[in-house]
Design a protein around this motif. Structure first.
Motif: not given
Length: 126
Positions: A50-58, A12-16, A41-44, A92-94
């Motif tokens: 963002i995704a790593e914040t949600i699903i961090p490496k454990t 939702m936040v990324t506007g999808t 590359p910066d957008e990737i 993403m810009s937001d």
């Protein structure tokens, strides 16, 4: 916040646009898409962070290990129409704008706690 909720929220936040069951059943319709991508590359990197914040490496791989940024590039390019692509890019810009406004740093330069705080605040608004 649970991972499932965070994953829904990041969409939702990324506007999808919400991708319904019909898309998964019928597949992407390439003839209605406009090739306005690839991501930079910066957008990737931003998507990966963002995704790593949600699903961090454990003890299991995290979102970066799964290359979520590259996956999202393919998903947005192949399955979103032009308007949805533009909404995604605006989202993403937001996130970058919110990060700079609140912390004077780009999202990928924030600490893990700052990232979580920012995404949680954006989730509350959404």
């Amino acid at each position: 916040m649970e991972r499932r909720d965070l994953l829904k929220w990041i969409g939702m936040v990324t506007g999808t646009a919400v991708i319904g069951g019909e898309l998964f059943l019928t597949g992407c319709k390439a003839e209605t898409k406009t090739p306005t991508l690839p991501f930079t590359p910066d957008e990737i990197i931003l998507l990966d962070e963002i995704a790593e914040t949600i699903i961090p490496k454990t003890n299991t791989p995290g979102a970066k290990d799964a290359e979520v940024g590259k996956f999202m590039e393919i998903m947005v390019k192949d399955c979103y129409d032009k308007m949805d692509q533009e909404n995604f890019m605006e989202g993403m810009s937001d996130i970058q704008k919110q990060s700079k406004d609140k912390y004077n740093k780009e999202f990928n330069l924030l600490t893990a706690d700052q990232r979580k705080e920012l995404l949680t605040a954006l989730d509350a608004v959404a």
